[in-house]
Write an enzyme that holds these catalytic residues in place. Structure first.
Site: not given
Length: 308
Positions: A139, A204, A240
């Protein structure tokens, strides 16, 4: 942000109807899901959780506890495993001892999370080390300063360099939507990221470390961008939302958004995740209520994580 550069990008991808987005997501909160459909949705949400601990006080023991909860969220009621555990790079090797090869993936925040304010060479080294230690997913945070300054090529070059550093690991690109401030900016950043990541990689919402995180609104803007990018290119990008999603009710509303925007093909943890710590406990409480008919106290399930 230099107006000409942003205007050219917006002319290419189209602006966001902010009023329309807000009206649409308000309707998601009025939907009622009951009985078997609710149980299905709750269990699906469990399979999409990236169970997260991102604290300065994280220890190998805390990560071990997190991993055990990820593997067996609840011994009764046929509750599935979560999608992944998400930890700092220094904790990846400890997570690997418990979940490697189990189906629960190891995600690690990298690239000088949460600010991203470190030299690119340092950020890339962190990614490579996390992958070497066993991370299945990375991430990363984008360079928000570069985006807001209109330095779009520089922002994309950095993402592309992280893609290369990931090797076979899946990449999740964190936009930090609260710092982008507007729906148009969120859509623009989504497209810039999607144009340099791979099929199956994620965009995300947030780090979970700012005052505002995932909302139905910014989630919808990003889902719309994924849909439009897929229709344009055929490339399937995953999503996400992270931070601030704490209740089962919220999770079901986010899943309604996915189903109505992208369809059933995205209702899988390979294409949709929740970045969360406390969400899992509320999902478990609601599943136990459905199973037994008795409402569960907030302390029924232990808190084994912290962060989002």
């Amino acid at each position: 942000m230099p107006a000409p550069a942003f205007r050219r990008l917006l002319d290419d991808i189209g602006p966001v109807d902010a009023v329309g987005v807000d009206e649409r997501v308000a309707k998601y909160t009025t939907r009622s899901i009951k009985k078997q459909s609710k149980v299905f949705g709750l269990k699906l949400a469990v399979t999409m959780v990236d169970l997260t601990t991102l604290e300065g006080k994280d220890t190998p023991g805390k990560v071990a506890s997190l991993c055990q909860k990820a593997l067996c969220p609840h011994p009764e009621g046929d509750v599935p495993q979560v999608a992944a555990v998400c930890v700092y790079p220094a904790m990846v090797k400890h997570a690997a001892k418990h979940v490697k090869g189990t189906g629960v993936r190891i995600a690690s925040v990298a690239t000088a999370f949460p600010s991203g304010q470190a030299p690119l060479k340092t950020r890339l080294a962190e990614v490579r080390q996390a992958v070497a230690d066993g991370a299945d997913e990375i991430d990363m945070v984008i360079n928000r300063g570069a985006f807001l300054a209109g330095e779009f090529a520089g922002m994309q070059d950095e993402i592309a360099a992280v893609v290369e550093a990931c090797g076979d690991a899946t990449l999740k690109v964190i936009l930090e939507t609260s710092e982008l401030e507007t729906y148009d900016n969120i859509r623009a950043a989504s497209f810039l990221a999607m144009r340099v990541i791979r099929p199956g990689d994620f965009i995300k919402t947030s780090t979970g470390k700012t005052s505002a995180n995932a909302t139905l609104g910014n989630n919808q803007v990003m889902l719309d961008a994924i849909r439009d990018f897929y229709l344009e290119t055929g490339t399937e990008i995953a999503m996400k939302p992270a931070g601030g999603i704490k209740t089962a009710k919220q999770a079901l509303q986010f899943l309604i958004a996915v189903k109505e925007t992208l369809g059933d093909a995205w209702l899988t943890n390979t294409r949709y995740r929740f970045g969360a710590s406390s969400l899992l406990n509320d999902l478990l409480r609601q599943l136990e209520t459905q199973r037994t008919g008795a409402y569960q106290a907030p302390w029924t399930f232990t808190e084994d994580s912290g962060g989002y």
